[in-house]
Write a protein that holds these residues in place. Structure first.
Motif, short mmCIF file in Angstrom:
data_model
loop_
_atom_site.label_atom_id
_atom_site.label_comp_id
_atom_site.label_asym_id
_atom_site.label_seq_id
_atom_site.Cartn_x
_atom_site.Cartn_y
_atom_site.Cartn_z
N TRP A 4 9.25 12.47 -34.27
CA TRP A 4 8.19 12.03 -33.35
C TRP A 4 7.12 11.24 -34.12
O TRP A 4 6.64 10.20 -33.64
N LEU A 5 6.77 11.72 -35.29
CA LEU A 5 5.78 11.01 -36.11
C LEU A 5 6.29 9.62 -36.50
O LEU A 5 5.53 8.64 -36.45
N ARG A 6 7.55 9.53 -36.88
CA ARG A 6 8.10 8.22 -37.27
C ARG A 6 8.09 7.25 -36.08
O ARG A 6 7.79 6.07 -36.26
N ARG A 7 8.41 7.74 -34.91
CA ARG A 7 8.46 6.87 -33.72
C ARG A 7 7.08 6.40 -33.29
O ARG A 7 6.95 5.33 -32.70
N HIS A 8 6.05 7.18 -33.59
CA HIS A 8 4.72 6.85 -33.09
C HIS A 8 3.76 6.42 -34.20
O HIS A 8 2.55 6.52 -34.07
N LEU A 9 4.33 5.92 -35.29
CA LEU A 9 3.52 5.33 -36.35
C LEU A 9 3.25 3.87 -36.03
O LEU A 9 4.18 3.07 -35.89
N GLU A 10 1.97 3.53 -35.88
CA GLU A 10 1.57 2.13 -35.69
C GLU A 10 1.21 1.60 -37.07
O GLU A 10 0.35 2.17 -37.75
N PRO A 11 1.86 0.53 -37.56
CA PRO A 11 1.70 0.12 -38.96
C PRO A 11 0.27 -0.16 -39.40
O PRO A 11 -0.07 0.06 -40.56
N VAL A 12 -0.58 -0.63 -38.48
CA VAL A 12 -1.96 -0.96 -38.86
C VAL A 12 -2.91 0.21 -38.60
O VAL A 12 -3.71 0.58 -39.45
N PHE A 13 -2.81 0.81 -37.41
CA PHE A 13 -3.78 1.82 -37.02
C PHE A 13 -3.30 3.26 -37.24
O PHE A 13 -4.05 4.19 -37.04
N GLY A 14 -2.08 3.43 -37.66
CA GLY A 14 -1.61 4.77 -37.98
C GLY A 14 -1.09 5.52 -36.77
O GLY A 14 -0.26 5.01 -36.02
N PHE A 15 -1.60 6.75 -36.58
CA PHE A 15 -1.08 7.64 -35.56
C PHE A 15 -2.10 7.87 -34.45
O PHE A 15 -3.29 7.64 -34.62
N PRO A 16 -1.64 8.40 -33.31
CA PRO A 16 -2.59 8.85 -32.28
C PRO A 16 -3.48 9.97 -32.80
O PRO A 16 -3.17 10.61 -33.81
N GLN A 17 -4.58 10.25 -32.09
CA GLN A 17 -5.53 11.26 -32.55
C GLN A 17 -4.96 12.67 -32.52
O GLN A 17 -5.56 13.60 -33.08
N LEU A 18 -3.82 12.85 -31.89
CA LEU A 18 -3.16 14.15 -31.90
C LEU A 18 -2.73 14.55 -33.30
O LEU A 18 -2.58 15.73 -33.60
N VAL A 19 -2.56 13.56 -34.18
CA VAL A 19 -2.00 13.78 -35.52
C VAL A 19 -3.12 14.01 -36.54
O VAL A 19 -4.14 13.34 -36.53
N ARG A 20 -2.91 14.97 -37.42
CA ARG A 20 -3.87 15.22 -38.51
C ARG A 20 -3.55 14.29 -39.68
O ARG A 20 -2.58 14.49 -40.40
N PHE A 21 -4.37 13.27 -39.84
CA PHE A 21 -4.14 12.27 -40.88
C PHE A 21 -4.24 12.85 -42.28
O PHE A 21 -3.73 12.26 -43.23
N SER A 22 -4.88 14.00 -42.43
CA SER A 22 -5.13 14.56 -43.76
C SER A 22 -3.92 15.32 -44.31
O SER A 22 -3.92 15.69 -45.48
N TRP A 23 -2.90 15.56 -43.49
CA TRP A 23 -1.72 16.30 -43.96
C TRP A 23 -0.85 15.40 -44.84
O TRP A 23 -0.72 14.20 -44.60
N GLY A 24 -0.21 15.99 -45.85
CA GLY A 24 0.63 15.23 -46.76
C GLY A 24 1.77 14.52 -46.05
O GLY A 24 2.13 13.39 -46.42
N THR A 25 2.33 15.13 -45.01
CA THR A 25 3.43 14.52 -44.26
C THR A 25 3.02 13.18 -43.69
O THR A 25 3.77 12.19 -43.77
N THR A 26 1.83 13.12 -43.08
CA THR A 26 1.39 11.87 -42.46
C THR A 26 1.01 10.83 -43.51
O THR A 26 1.27 9.64 -43.33
N ARG A 27 0.43 11.28 -44.63
CA ARG A 27 0.08 10.32 -45.68
C ARG A 27 1.33 9.65 -46.24
O ARG A 27 1.34 8.44 -46.48
N GLU A 28 2.38 10.43 -46.43
CA GLU A 28 3.63 9.86 -46.95
C GLU A 28 4.23 8.85 -45.96
O GLU A 28 4.70 7.78 -46.37
N LEU A 29 4.22 9.18 -44.68
CA LEU A 29 4.75 8.26 -43.67
C LEU A 29 3.93 6.97 -43.61
O LEU A 29 4.48 5.87 -43.46
N LEU A 30 2.62 7.10 -43.74
CA LEU A 30 1.75 5.91 -43.73
C LEU A 30 2.02 5.03 -44.94
O LEU A 30 2.03 3.80 -44.85
N GLN A 31 2.22 5.66 -46.09
CA GLN A 31 2.49 4.88 -47.30
C GLN A 31 3.80 4.12 -47.20
O GLN A 31 3.91 2.98 -47.66
N ARG A 32 4.79 4.73 -46.55
CA ARG A 32 6.09 4.09 -46.43
C ARG A 32 6.15 3.09 -45.27
O ARG A 32 6.78 2.04 -45.41
N GLY A 33 5.53 3.41 -44.15
CA GLY A 33 5.68 2.58 -42.97
C GLY A 33 4.46 1.79 -42.54
O GLY A 33 4.54 0.96 -41.64
#
Length: 297
Positions: A219-248
């Motif tokens: 779900w996180l991979r499908r809803h990653l916006e390359p410039v703005f990141g994730f919806p506010q439902l997502v905790r940007f501070s978690w390591g999982t999201t930081r890794e996805l942002l760095q890659r995508g």
């Protein structure tokens, strides 16, 4: 409806609770504290439950247990039983939205999750006291070292008997009840989440919301916006999201990253005292993030 406020506005529900039973205003009460905190998606919900010490056996008879050992349907049924016992027990919740958690953990003056959790618990205990509950004993499922947390609570509430234990939700029925309240509230928040982003008919099949859940990761991979990141439902501070942002995500390169310092270009000391034309201070958004304009237009 007990959680109607939460369902109307999951991100803005804040702190709220049930009516305080008259019995809890007259008799010494035990109060339990627990949270639903770990997922990468959604809010953190802290819960308390309280009842007179002499009624703890009646609370145990309701079949309360650690919410993690119960299915969603079982948690809902136990919560209904707790609601039906409103003559002897009450509860309160504090819902911390994911963007607030991320902001706390990523601000320049770090405010980590343990501190945030402990301060939220302190606020709920004080909320019960301010509401007239005759709290005598407090039982808490620990966040961080139990001894240090217990000492902090004893110092903050010197008149109360405080017990902090790992896995307290499986040891004390009043903590189990708080665990059920917190987890049911988090489940409802996820089910009724209002997306502020224009995402159309968004897929709500999040999985459990925990970082190790393959469905959540997908779900996180499908809803990653390359410039703005994730919806506010997502905790940007978690390591999982930081890794996805760095890659995508789109990489950002600051214009001065590769510039070598030129000693000859260093300003003289007197230049710092030169009169400069006054200008409006930057908006708080830029000040909090230490952002400055690259060049004057």
């Amino acid at each position: 409806m007990a959680l109607a406020r939460l369902e109307r506005d999951p991100a803005g529900a804040g702190r709220f609770g049930s009516a305080v039973p008259p019995l809890c205003r007259r008799q010494p009460c035990a109060l339990g504290v627990d949270e639903a905190a770990g997922p990468v998606l959604g809010p953190m919900v802290y819960g308390i439950c309280y009842c007179p010490v002499e009624k703890l056996e009646e609370l145990e008879a309701l079949g309360v247990a650690d919410s993690k050992t119960l299915s969603e349907g079982e948690r809902e049924r136990r919560f209904e039983l707790l609601e039906a016992a409103s003559d002897i027990l009450g509860w309160a919740l504090h819902v911390l939205p994911p963007d607030h958690i991320s902001a706390c953990m990523q601000q320049r003056a770090k405010y980590n999750l343990n501190e945030l959790s402990q301060d939220t618990a302190v606020g709920l205990i004080q909320f019960a006291l301010d509401s007239g509950v005759q709290v005598a004993e407090v039982f808490v499922d620990t966040v961080g070292p139990a001894e240090k947390y217990e000492a902090k609570l004893r110092q903050r509430f010197p008149g109360l008997e405080v017990t902090v234990r790992p896995k307290a939700d499986g040891l004390f029925s009043v903590v189990s009840a708080a665990s059920i309240c917190a987890k049911v509230a988090r489940d409802r928040a996820m089910k009724h989440w209002k997306f502020v982003e224009d995402l159309g008919d968004i897929d709500r099949d999040y999985g459990s919301g925990y970082p190790n859940d393959p469905k959540t990761k997908e779900w996180l991979r499908r809803h990653l916006e390359p410039v703005f990141g994730f919806p506010q439902l997502v905790r940007f501070s978690w390591g999982t999201t930081r890794e996805l942002l760095q890659r995508g995500g789109v990489p950002v390169k600051w214009a001065d990253e590769d510039l070598e310092e030129d000693p000859a270009a260093t300003s003289s000391l007197l230049s710092y005292f030169a009169r400069r034309p006054s200008r409006r201070p930057p908006h708080r958004f830029f000040h909090e993030r230490s952002l400055r304009p690259l060049a004057e237009l």
